[in-house]
Scaffold this active site. Structure first.
Site, short mmCIF file in Angstrom:
data_model
loop_
_atom_site.label_atom_id
_atom_site.label_comp_id
_atom_site.label_asym_id
_atom_site.label_seq_id
_atom_site.Cartn_x
_atom_site.Cartn_y
_atom_site.Cartn_z
N ARG A 140 43.44 33.59 29.36
CA ARG A 140 44.20 32.57 28.65
C ARG A 140 43.35 31.38 28.19
O ARG A 140 43.80 30.56 27.40
CB ARG A 140 45.37 32.09 29.52
CG ARG A 140 46.53 33.07 29.51
CD ARG A 140 47.60 32.69 30.51
NE ARG A 140 47.18 33.01 31.88
CZ ARG A 140 47.85 32.62 32.97
NH1 ARG A 140 48.94 31.90 32.85
NH2 ARG A 140 47.42 32.97 34.16
N ALA A 194 36.66 33.97 42.54
CA ALA A 194 36.29 33.58 41.18
C ALA A 194 35.92 34.78 40.33
O ALA A 194 35.07 34.70 39.44
CB ALA A 194 35.12 32.60 41.22
C1 UD1 Z 1 47.87 33.50 42.90
C2 UD1 Z 1 48.84 33.83 44.05
C3 UD1 Z 1 50.12 33.01 43.85
C4 UD1 Z 1 49.79 31.56 43.79
C5 UD1 Z 1 48.76 31.28 42.69
C6 UD1 Z 1 48.30 29.83 42.76
C7 UD1 Z 1 48.41 36.16 44.63
C8 UD1 Z 1 48.90 37.56 44.53
N1 UD1 Z 1 49.15 35.25 44.03
O1 UD1 Z 1 48.49 33.96 41.70
O2 UD1 Z 1 51.01 33.26 44.94
O3 UD1 Z 1 50.96 30.79 43.55
O4 UD1 Z 1 47.59 32.11 42.87
O5 UD1 Z 1 47.45 29.52 41.68
O6 UD1 Z 1 47.39 35.92 45.26
N2 UD1 Z 1 40.82 36.81 41.67
C9 UD1 Z 1 39.74 37.57 42.05
N3 UD1 Z 1 39.86 38.93 42.06
C10 UD1 Z 1 41.01 39.55 41.73
C11 UD1 Z 1 42.11 38.75 41.33
C12 UD1 Z 1 41.98 37.39 41.33
O7 UD1 Z 1 38.67 37.05 42.38
O8 UD1 Z 1 41.03 40.77 41.77
C13 UD1 Z 1 40.67 35.34 41.66
C14 UD1 Z 1 40.90 34.74 40.30
O9 UD1 Z 1 39.68 34.64 39.60
C15 UD1 Z 1 41.45 33.37 40.65
C16 UD1 Z 1 42.18 33.61 41.96
O10 UD1 Z 1 41.67 34.80 42.49
O11 UD1 Z 1 40.43 32.43 40.86
C17 UD1 Z 1 43.70 33.72 41.77
O12 UD1 Z 1 43.96 34.83 40.95
P1 UD1 Z 1 45.05 34.78 39.80
O13 UD1 Z 1 45.07 36.08 39.13
O14 UD1 Z 1 44.86 33.57 38.98
O15 UD1 Z 1 46.35 34.65 40.72
P2 UD1 Z 1 47.74 34.05 40.27
O16 UD1 Z 1 48.47 35.06 39.48
O17 UD1 Z 1 47.54 32.71 39.72
#
Ligand code: UD1
Ligand code: CA
Length: 489
Positions: free
Chosen positions: A19, A13
């Site tokens: 967005r 999280a």
């Molecule tokens: C991710 C997955 C994708 C999947 C999708 C489903 C990866 C690389 N990709 O993509 O395969 O289909 O979720 O919704 O994992 N977050 C952190 N720290 C970070 C980056 C993200 O805590 O450094 C958290 C975000 O807050 C979020 C979650 O991880 O809750 C997913 O991150 P997000 O950037 O939304 O990944 P997607 O591009 O959606």
């Protein structure tokens, strides 16, 4: 079925959620009476893990405070820079040193996941001796999701992000939910090998899959019971859509438990609301917060209830109520506003254009029309006449009004608080009551009526009123013209 309990659940999280275009961190937006993150923590708890670790980053103070409020046993770890989902899980595992067994990873922005599907995930993971088990769904439009690339034997070969996928991979409609079960040891090893060698320059958690495969470890997948369960919220349109999904789920659950819902598409019930079987909910009704509705109650149409208790067989329509208690068999509405601290005892009646706050209306008592009741205690079997106002505010302070049992307050009475009306007392219509009224007394506090005969014909000659008076005189109706000029009644 053996009950599998994961050692830990990790919730990601830390992302910004740009967005949403919001100053509120994305995971704190609310959905059916809980934050997005609250839904995820809730479903995580139903798995009874030893520990829950949440990775926070953007808005960490607010998110951390919220977590302390909803579930103080959740461990939070801070990810200073959002270097990717793989990086986030690596940091979480630092807080889980020495933990072995199954680690479930969830996403803080995916609030629709169910216990049932997560149990199936854990069971498959442990039953198949996988190092990773990916939760997937097959969707109409896979845009934006990582694609799940399966081997011929059905195990999972890799997950390819949208931005790194070739044309063939882009056509795959089975997508990664971003939720997984991992075995702690192999997960730690794979995370240590992650690189940022990809189109987004981040450490992808999804790359763990291919790394495990090349170490000859087994990676498999489980599909969500329904594709809606994997919905991630990235913008407010998706938030609204998730709201509909949760509304439909909740309504269906209640209908199957014996609640009649006339129009499920306009009935919105928060997740913590209780509705007893045999209650009837009519169109355009919102039951929010810690509201409860008793058996046989009819609520709606057009009712908004926040933290309000509705007793058995009560009837509430066209009403807005907050922190109110509506007793059994009481009736409320139409067009009624019950503010915090309102308590209606059994069988009380509150009618049209009535506002009540911080007051108790006793058993069987009525406030039927056009009244304001503030800071009052009303006994049982009492009637408050139309257009009565409890004058509770002197411009600086609020004062209380106490009204006994079987009292009859005349229409348009002003009860200037502090004031007490004894049992069985009456007040005359139009009175301004400033002094206490003893039990059984009649209080009259108004100017006497004066009659000024012939006034209209003298002061409004030729008007339609004067002509009507003229005709009345001609037909011998008493206009008082023959009596004294000014008489009193
Ligand atoms: C991710 C997955 C994708 C999947 C999708 C489903 C990866 C690389 N990709 O993509 O395969 O289909 O979720 O919704 O994992 N977050 C952190 N720290 C970070 C980056 C993200 O805590 O450094 C958290 C975000 O807050 C979020 C979650 O991880 O809750 C997913 O991150 P997000 O950037 O939304 O990944 P997607 O591009 O959606
Ligand atoms: Ca996402």
């Amino acid at each position: 079925m053996s009950q599998t309990r994961p050692a830990a659940v990790v919730i990601l999280a830390a992302g910004e959620g740009t967005r949403m275009r919001s100053s509120t961190p994305k995971v704190l937006h609310s959905l059916a009476g809980r934050t997005l993150l609250g839904h995820v923590v809730h479903v995580a708890r139903t798995l009874h893990p030893d520990q829950i670790v949440t990775v926070v980053g953007h808005g960490r103070d607010l998110v951390g405070e919220h977590l302390t409020e909803i579930d103080p046993d959740v461990i939070t770890v801070v990810q200073e820079e959002q270097n990717g989902t793989g990086h986030a899980v690596r940091i979480a595992l630092d807080a889980l040193a020495g933990v072995e067994g199954t680690i479930v990873v969830l996403s803080g922005d995916s609030p629709l996941m169910t216990t049932q599907t997560l149990l199936a995930l854990c069971q498959a993971h442990e039953g198949e001796l996988n190092s990773a088990t990916v939760l997937t769904a097959t969707v109409q439009d896979p845009t934006g999701y990582g694609r799940v690339i399966r081997a011929v034997d059905g195990t999972v070969e890799s997950i390819v992000e949208q931005s790194d996928a070739d044309e063939g991979q882009l056509r795959v409609r089975e997508v990664n939910s971003g939720m997984y079960a991992f075995t702690a040891g192999p997960l730690r090893e794979a995370l240590n090998q992650l690189t940022t060698d990809n189109s987004q320059g981040e450490e992808y958690l999804t790359d763990v899959v291919a790394l495990m495969r090349s170490a000859a470890l087994r990676v498999s997948a489980v599909s969500a019971a329904h594709p809606d369960e994997i919905l991630g919220i990235n913008d407010r349109a998706q938030l609204a859509h998730a709201g509909e999904v949760i509304r439909d789920r909740r309504n269906r659950e209640l209908m199957l438990s014996g609640v009649t819902i006339k129009d499920p598409s306009t009935t919105w019930i928060d997740v913590n609301v209780d509705v007893a079987p045999e209650a009837v909910l009519l169109p355009d009704t919102q039951l929010l917060g810690a509201t409860s509705v008793g058996a046989g109650a009819i609520v709606g149409p057009r009712v908004w209830l926040l933290d309000t208790e509705v007793g058995e067989d009560a009837h509430v329509r066209d009403a807005t109520c907050e922190l109110a208690v509506i007793g059994a068999q009481a009736t409320v509405g139409p067009y009624t506003y019950l503010r915090p601290g309102t308590i209606l005892d059994r069988g009380a009646k509150v009618g049209g254009f009535v506002e009540i706050k911080n007051s108790r209306v006793g058993e069987g008592s009525k406030v039927p029309h056009l009244s304001y009741v503030g800071d009052a205690q009303i006994g049982s079997d009492t009637n408050i006449g139309a257009a009565t106002v409890f004058v509770n505010f002197d411009g600086e302070n609020k004062h209380r009004t106490i009204i006994g049992d079987s009292v009859r307050i005349g229409s348009d009475t002003m009860l200037v608080a502090p004031v007490t009306i004894g049992d069985g007392a009456y007040t005359a219509a139009g009175s301004v009551i400033t002094d206490d009224v003893p039990a059984g007394a009649m209080a009259v506090a108004r100017a006497r009526q004066r009659i000024i005969n012939g006034w209209v014909q003298r002061k409004r000659p030729g008007s339609s009123s004067a002509q009507a008076a003229q005709r009345a005189e001609a037909t011998g109706e008493d206009t008082g013209q023959t009596g004294s000029d000014i008489s009193q009644s």
